[in-house]
Design a protein around this motif. Structure first.
Motif, PDB file in Angstrom:
ATOM      1  N   GLU A   3     -14.319  -8.634   8.099  1.00  0.00           N
ATOM      2  CA  GLU A   3     -13.429  -9.789   8.120  1.00  0.00           C
ATOM      3  C   GLU A   3     -12.103  -9.453   7.435  1.00  0.00           C
ATOM      4  OE1 GLU A   3     -13.310 -14.427   6.605  1.00  0.00           O
ATOM      5  OE2 GLU A   3     -15.114 -13.223   6.289  1.00  0.00           O
ATOM      6  N   LEU A   4     -11.012  -9.878   8.067  1.00  0.00           N
ATOM      7  CA  LEU A   4      -9.679  -9.722   7.494  1.00  0.00           C
ATOM      8  C   LEU A   4      -9.354 -10.999   6.734  1.00  0.00           C
ATOM      9  CD1 LEU A   4      -9.729  -7.792  10.070  1.00  0.00           C
ATOM     10  CD2 LEU A   4      -7.270  -7.949   9.943  1.00  0.00           C
ATOM     11  N   ARG A   5      -9.058 -10.856   5.453  1.00  0.00           N
ATOM     12  CA  ARG A   5      -8.696 -12.004   4.623  1.00  0.00           C
ATOM     13  C   ARG A   5      -7.230 -11.860   4.222  1.00  0.00           C
ATOM     14  NH1 ARG A   5     -12.960 -14.989   2.453  1.00  0.00           N
ATOM     15  NH2 ARG A   5     -14.987 -14.065   2.899  1.00  0.00           N
ATOM     16  N   SER A   6      -6.544 -12.976   4.152  1.00  0.00           N
ATOM     17  CA  SER A   6      -5.132 -12.936   3.776  1.00  0.00           C
ATOM     18  C   SER A   6      -4.879 -13.826   2.575  1.00  0.00           C
ATOM     19  CB  SER A   6      -4.255 -13.379   4.945  1.00  0.00           C
ATOM     20  OG  SER A   6      -4.519 -14.726   5.285  1.00  0.00           O
ATOM     21  N   ARG A   7      -3.829 -13.463   1.861  1.00  0.00           N
ATOM     22  CA  ARG A   7      -3.389 -14.251   0.705  1.00  0.00           C
ATOM     23  C   ARG A   7      -1.930 -13.914   0.439  1.00  0.00           C
ATOM     24  NH1 ARG A   7      -2.921 -10.763  -3.606  1.00  0.00           N
ATOM     25  NH2 ARG A   7      -4.192  -8.867  -3.549  1.00  0.00           N
ATOM     26  N   LEU A   8      -1.300 -14.722  -0.386  1.00  0.00           N
ATOM     27  CA  LEU A   8       0.057 -14.397  -0.816  1.00  0.00           C
ATOM     28  C   LEU A   8      -0.004 -13.262  -1.837  1.00  0.00           C
ATOM     29  CD1 LEU A   8       1.714 -17.907  -1.202  1.00  0.00           C
ATOM     30  CD2 LEU A   8       2.267 -16.153   0.495  1.00  0.00           C
ATOM     31  N   ALA A   9       0.949 -12.363  -1.748  1.00  0.00           N
ATOM     32  CA  ALA A   9       1.044 -11.270  -2.719  1.00  0.00           C
ATOM     33  C   ALA A   9       1.521 -11.809  -4.057  1.00  0.00           C
ATOM     34  CB  ALA A   9       2.013 -10.209  -2.210  1.00  0.00           C
ATOM     35  N   VAL A  10       1.124 -11.129  -5.122  1.00  0.00           N
ATOM     36  CA  VAL A  10       1.597 -11.432  -6.477  1.00  0.00           C
ATOM     37  C   VAL A  10       2.189 -10.150  -7.055  1.00  0.00           C
ATOM     38  CG1 VAL A  10      -0.066 -13.317  -6.843  1.00  0.00           C
ATOM     39  CG2 VAL A  10      -0.690 -10.973  -7.482  1.00  0.00           C
ATOM     40  N   MET A  11       2.978 -10.293  -8.093  1.00  0.00           N
ATOM     41  CA  MET A  11       3.662  -9.130  -8.666  1.00  0.00           C
ATOM     42  C   MET A  11       2.674  -8.052  -9.126  1.00  0.00           C
ATOM     43  SD  MET A  11       6.805  -9.600  -8.107  1.00  0.00           S
ATOM     44  CE  MET A  11       7.784  -8.543  -9.133  1.00  0.00           C
ATOM     45  N   ALA A  12       1.482  -8.440  -9.519  1.00  0.00           N
ATOM     46  CA  ALA A  12       0.484  -7.453  -9.942  1.00  0.00           C
ATOM     47  C   ALA A  12       0.044  -6.550  -8.784  1.00  0.00           C
ATOM     48  CB  ALA A  12      -0.728  -8.163 -10.545  1.00  0.00           C
ATOM     49  N   ASP A  13       0.308  -6.954  -7.541  1.00  0.00           N
ATOM     50  CA  ASP A  13      -0.029  -6.144  -6.368  1.00  0.00           C
ATOM     51  C   ASP A  13       0.965  -5.002  -6.126  1.00  0.00           C
ATOM     52  OD1 ASP A  13      -2.272  -7.689  -5.497  1.00  0.00           O
ATOM     53  OD2 ASP A  13      -0.921  -9.125  -4.523  1.00  0.00           O
ATOM     54  N   VAL A  14       2.137  -5.059  -6.747  1.00  0.00           N
ATOM     55  CA  VAL A  14       3.214  -4.118  -6.411  1.00  0.00           C
ATOM     56  C   VAL A  14       2.785  -2.646  -6.487  1.00  0.00           C
ATOM     57  CG1 VAL A  14       5.525  -3.303  -7.068  1.00  0.00           C
ATOM     58  CG2 VAL A  14       5.079  -5.753  -6.814  1.00  0.00           C
ATOM     59  N   PRO A  15       2.086  -2.177  -7.526  1.00  0.00           N
ATOM     60  CA  PRO A  15       1.693  -0.764  -7.516  1.00  0.00           C
ATOM     61  C   PRO A  15       0.809  -0.388  -6.317  1.00  0.00           C
ATOM     62  CG  PRO A  15       1.504  -1.648  -9.736  1.00  0.00           C
ATOM     63  CD  PRO A  15       1.755  -2.822  -8.817  1.00  0.00           C
ATOM     64  N   ALA A  16      -0.156  -1.228  -5.988  1.00  0.00           N
ATOM     65  CA  ALA A  16      -1.023  -0.944  -4.841  1.00  0.00           C
ATOM     66  C   ALA A  16      -0.240  -1.019  -3.534  1.00  0.00           C
ATOM     67  CB  ALA A  16      -2.198  -1.922  -4.813  1.00  0.00           C
ATOM     68  N   LEU A  17       0.676  -1.977  -3.422  1.00  0.00           N
ATOM     69  CA  LEU A  17       1.485  -2.104  -2.213  1.00  0.00           C
ATOM     70  C   LEU A  17       2.418  -0.910  -2.049  1.00  0.00           C
ATOM     71  CD1 LEU A  17       2.373  -5.899  -2.373  1.00  0.00           C
ATOM     72  CD2 LEU A  17       0.623  -4.784  -0.961  1.00  0.00           C
ATOM     73  N   THR A  18       2.968  -0.436  -3.145  1.00  0.00           N
ATOM     74  CA  THR A  18       3.854   0.730  -3.098  1.00  0.00           C
ATOM     75  C   THR A  18       3.097   1.960  -2.620  1.00  0.00           C
ATOM     76  OG1 THR A  18       5.225  -0.224  -4.844  1.00  0.00           O
ATOM     77  CG2 THR A  18       5.437   2.145  -4.473  1.00  0.00           C
ATOM     78  N   ALA A  19       1.882   2.154  -3.106  1.00  0.00           N
ATOM     79  CA  ALA A  19       1.054   3.288  -2.663  1.00  0.00           C
ATOM     80  C   ALA A  19       0.702   3.149  -1.184  1.00  0.00           C
ATOM     81  CB  ALA A  19      -0.208   3.378  -3.514  1.00  0.00           C
ATOM     82  N   LEU A  20       0.359   1.940  -0.746  1.00  0.00           N
ATOM     83  CA  LEU A  20       0.048   1.699   0.656  1.00  0.00           C
ATOM     84  C   LEU A  20       1.266   2.017   1.523  1.00  0.00           C
ATOM     85  CD1 LEU A  20      -1.743  -1.356   2.170  1.00  0.00           C
ATOM     86  CD2 LEU A  20       0.420  -0.605   3.073  1.00  0.00           C
ATOM     87  N   MET A  21       2.435   1.553   1.113  1.00  0.00           N
ATOM     88  CA  MET A  21       3.664   1.803   1.874  1.00  0.00           C
ATOM     89  C   MET A  21       3.962   3.297   1.984  1.00  0.00           C
ATOM     90  SD  MET A  21       6.054  -1.220   0.426  1.00  0.00           S
ATOM     91  CE  MET A  21       5.528  -2.919   0.563  1.00  0.00           C
ATOM     92  N   ASP A  22       3.779   4.009   0.894  1.00  0.00           N
ATOM     93  CA  ASP A  22       4.027   5.451   0.918  1.00  0.00           C
ATOM     94  C   ASP A  22       3.087   6.137   1.907  1.00  0.00           C
ATOM     95  OD1 ASP A  22       5.419   7.824  -0.098  1.00  0.00           O
ATOM     96  OD2 ASP A  22       3.429   8.350  -0.866  1.00  0.00           O
ATOM     97  N   ALA A  23       1.819   5.750   1.903  1.00  0.00           N
ATOM     98  CA  ALA A  23       0.855   6.338   2.847  1.00  0.00           C
ATOM     99  C   ALA A  23       1.237   6.000   4.282  1.00  0.00           C
ATOM    100  CB  ALA A  23      -0.560   5.848   2.534  1.00  0.00           C
ATOM    101  N   ALA A  24       1.649   4.760   4.519  1.00  0.00           N
ATOM    102  CA  ALA A  24       2.032   4.348   5.873  1.00  0.00           C
ATOM    103  C   ALA A  24       3.265   5.111   6.349  1.00  0.00           C
ATOM    104  CB  ALA A  24       2.283   2.843   5.905  1.00  0.00           C
ATOM    105  N   ILE A  25       4.264   5.229   5.490  1.00  0.00           N
ATOM    106  CA  ILE A  25       5.479   5.961   5.868  1.00  0.00           C
ATOM    107  C   ILE A  25       5.140   7.422   6.145  1.00  0.00           C
ATOM    108  CG2 ILE A  25       7.707   6.810   5.020  1.00  0.00           C
ATOM    109  CD1 ILE A  25       7.930   4.073   3.493  1.00  0.00           C
ATOM    110  N   SER A  26       4.360   8.020   5.260  1.00  0.00           N
ATOM    111  CA  SER A  26       4.025   9.447   5.392  1.00  0.00           C
ATOM    112  C   SER A  26       3.194   9.761   6.628  1.00  0.00           C
ATOM    113  CB  SER A  26       3.260   9.926   4.149  1.00  0.00           C
ATOM    114  OG  SER A  26       4.078   9.838   3.016  1.00  0.00           O
ATOM    115  N   GLU A  27       2.227   8.902   6.934  1.00  0.00           N
ATOM    116  CA  GLU A  27       1.278   9.228   7.997  1.00  0.00           C
ATOM    117  C   GLU A  27       1.567   8.562   9.336  1.00  0.00           C
ATOM    118  OE1 GLU A  27      -2.867   9.153   6.776  1.00  0.00           O
ATOM    119  OE2 GLU A  27      -2.230   9.381   4.689  1.00  0.00           O
TER     120      GLU A  27
END
Length: 180
Positions: A3-27
């Motif tokens: 199941e895909l669950r969604s929520r609003l992002a919070v500032m505490a997510d920024v490190p995980a989001l930054t890592a996800l973005m880097d992986a997406a850009i790279s791959e």
């Protein structure tokens, strides 16, 4: 299928989001851009934390892990990460302007599992509720098939050389579906 669950992002997510973005850009850009263009992409892509502050940035999780993210903006910037000083943060007028779909990324492990479509539907619904009748975004070459399948149409093909190497991008628009 998980199941895909969604929520609003919070500032505490920024490190995980930054890592996800880097992986997406790279791959996920491989096959569309060369190494220099992928490196250059990092200068024009990334998270704009103003979207989190505005409450317009979403996280999609699969089994408790962040699988993707993206949001929409009611401010002038069409794309780009945290704004440099002096970038126009003016609020858009829903009567004349298109809402901006911004900073969409899917972790490569979760690519082609519906994450992007979930984010797009969340953005479209929220923008419609805020009175917008059109959406606009800037796509990478790898994102163009998803956006086209979702109903966006190319408006202009551009090149951004901010990071050094020229990176092809596509400005796309879509009318908000009625009845959202």
């Amino acid at each position: 299928m998980p199941e895909l669950r969604s929520r609003l992002a919070v500032m505490a997510d920024v490190p995980a989001l930054t890592a996800l973005m880097d992986a997406a850009i790279s791959e996920l850009q491989r096959g569309f851009l060369d190494d220099a263009q992928i490196d250059s992409s990092r200068a024009i892509m990334g998270i704009d934390t103003q979207l989190i502050v505005d409450g317009t940035y979403f996280v999609v999780e699969i089994d408790g892990e962040i699988a993707g993210c993206g949001g929409w903006g009611r401010r002038a910037p069409l794309y780009g990460s945290d704004p440099p000083p002096g970038r126009d943060g003016q609020l858009l007028d829903p009567a004349v302007d298109a809402a901006r779909v911004r900073a969409m990324y899917t972790h490569p492990r979760f690519a082609r599992r519906g994450v992007g479509r979930v984010v797009l539907s969340l953005c479209e619904r929220a923008a419609a509720q805020a009175g917008f009748t059109r959406l606009e975004l800037v796509s990478t070459l790898s994102g163009e098939p998803l956006y086209t399948a979702y109903g966006f149409e190319p408006v202009e093909r551009l090149v951004d050389s901010t990071g050094g190497a020229p990176v092809p991008i596509i400005r796309m628009q879509k009318h908000v579906r009625g009845g959202l």
